[in-house]
Enzyme design. Structure first.
Site, short mmCIF file in Angstrom:
data_model
loop_
_atom_site.label_atom_id
_atom_site.label_comp_id
_atom_site.label_asym_id
_atom_site.label_seq_id
_atom_site.Cartn_x
_atom_site.Cartn_y
_atom_site.Cartn_z
N GLU A 197 0.83 -1.20 0.00
CA GLU A 197 0.00 0.00 0.00
C GLU A 197 0.86 1.25 0.00
O GLU A 197 0.52 2.26 -0.64
CB GLU A 197 -0.93 0.00 1.22
CG GLU A 197 -1.98 1.10 1.24
CD GLU A 197 -1.53 2.36 1.98
OE1 GLU A 197 -2.31 3.33 2.01
OE2 GLU A 197 -0.41 2.38 2.54
N GLU A 198 1.98 1.19 0.72
CA GLU A 198 2.81 2.39 0.92
C GLU A 198 3.50 2.87 -0.35
O GLU A 198 4.03 3.98 -0.37
CB GLU A 198 3.84 2.13 2.02
CG GLU A 198 3.27 1.84 3.39
CD GLU A 198 2.63 3.05 4.05
OE1 GLU A 198 2.63 4.14 3.44
OE2 GLU A 198 2.12 2.91 5.17
N ASP A 220 -7.82 2.05 7.86
CA ASP A 220 -6.45 2.54 7.96
C ASP A 220 -6.38 3.56 9.08
O ASP A 220 -7.38 3.78 9.78
CB ASP A 220 -6.03 3.17 6.61
CG ASP A 220 -4.54 3.07 6.33
OD1 ASP A 220 -3.74 3.11 7.30
OD2 ASP A 220 -4.16 2.95 5.15
N HIS A 306 3.84 7.76 10.41
CA HIS A 306 5.10 7.55 9.68
C HIS A 306 6.31 7.97 10.51
O HIS A 306 7.34 8.37 9.96
CB HIS A 306 5.10 8.24 8.33
CG HIS A 306 4.36 7.48 7.27
ND1 HIS A 306 4.71 7.50 5.94
CD2 HIS A 306 3.29 6.65 7.35
CE1 HIS A 306 3.88 6.72 5.25
NE2 HIS A 306 3.01 6.20 6.10
#
Length: 334
Positions: A197-198, A220, A306
């Site tokens: 996904e990233e 998410d 992140h």
């Protein structure tokens, strides 16, 4: 759920290396579904039979941001490339872990000592290196092409939890818990744990085409606006699950969004409306699959996304589970 979340965040799984995460999820979810399989690219798809004729796809991604070794010099220092959106502000002195257990620490070329004098003035990626404790290329415990994720950490502060990869292991935990609780869904449910996904929603593209759902919902994390002088955003920790309105990659299907809101209001589940200025989720890929899929997203609010210390509130996780559980036992009305 805390125990499952802790196990998930401690598993090695940077983008492109999700196998360990998939194996753990398969172990956790298998007793509660009718079938589990892996597709050709590595997505894990768990199926639960419903009483109706529709298909609902819930998606959460298994991968986390990381790095890949691109060069090792004669002194054993590694140059790396980011895998996903890695903030350089998080790199100074941070540790990563490789699949073989090797550990490295980040530093950057610093001839003028600016990392000490002005740590907010950070070098470009080509100036950073990873020290894995080697003295030469020959005795390096890693090699070119090896992937690493940031060193795992989990802290339980009561309602608040800290870890490096709630994005999106907490989404995976939500899907596992929903599978445990939903005993008679109104429609067939596909719990899809996606890869990569990233770096562009790769797993969601493939799995949505495969499943061909009638409705899709991505699960998410999302940002918050509840810290000092934060960018204005009407999402806070501890105030409930976040129902997505829009982000930079998609606008939620109004029928799916409103159905989720109805469920939350009728059942007294705390919720917030999410408008995210930057970033997106697997929902952006699901909605464009085949002839199009009515798609929404449920988000767990998270501070410091992140970074090595993302923070969530377990009450928001629980609200997300309750919302999806109730949604799945109702007929599709979008």
């Amino acid at each position: 759920m805390k125990e499952v979340i802790e196990r998930l965040v401690n598993v090695f799984g940077p983008t492109g290396r999700e196998d360990e995460v998939a194996r753990l999820i398969e172990t956790e979810i298998s007793p509660y579904v009718d079938e589990v399989r892996r597709d050709a690219v590595g997505n894990l798809i768990a199926f639960k039979k419903g009483s109706g004729g529709g298909k609902v796809m819930l998606a959460a991604h298994m991968d986390e941001i990381g790095v890949v070794v691109s060069h090792i010099d004669e002194h054993g220092f590694c140059r790396v490339k980011p895998v996903g959106y890695v903030l350089t502000a998080t790199l100074v002195g941070s540790r990563v872990r490789f699949e073989n257990g090797a550990v490295g620490v980040f530093w950057a070329e610093d001839p003028d000592g600016r990392l000490w004098e002005s740590p907010t003035t950070l070098p470009d990626w080509d100036k950073w290196f990873l020290d894995v404790g080697a003295t030469s290329r020959d005795d390096s415990p890693v090699k070119v092409g090896d992937f690493a994720a940031f060193y795992p950490v989990f802290h339980d502060l009561g309602n608040r939890l800290i870890a490096q990869s709630f994005d999106d292991r907490v989404g995976c935990a939500v899907l596992i818990e929903v599978a445990k609780r939903v005993h008679n869904p109104a429609n067939d449910v596909y719990f899809v744990f996606t890869i990569q996904e990233e770096i562009g929603l790769k797993g969601a593209v493939v799995s949505a085409y495969d499943v061909s759902p009638d409705v899709g919902i991505a699960v998410d994390v999302t940002l918050t606006g509840d810290v000092p002088k934060a960018y204005p955003m009407a999402v806070s920790l501890g105030k409930g699950t976040a129902i997505k309105v829009a982000d930079s990659g998609m606008i939620a299907h109004v029928g799916v969004r409103d159905a989720l809101v109805r469920v939350a209001e009728e059942k007294g589940i705390p919720y917030q409306m999410e408008v995210l200025a930057g970033g997106s989720t697997d929902a952006a890929a699901i909605q464009l699959s085949r002839g199009g899929v009515p798609t929404g997203a449920v988000s767990v609010p998270s501070r410091y996304v992140h970074t090595k210390a993302e923070m969530i509130d377990i009450r928001d996780v629980e609200a997300s589970v309750e919302l999806l559980e109730e949604f799945l036992i109702r007929p599709l009305e979008i």
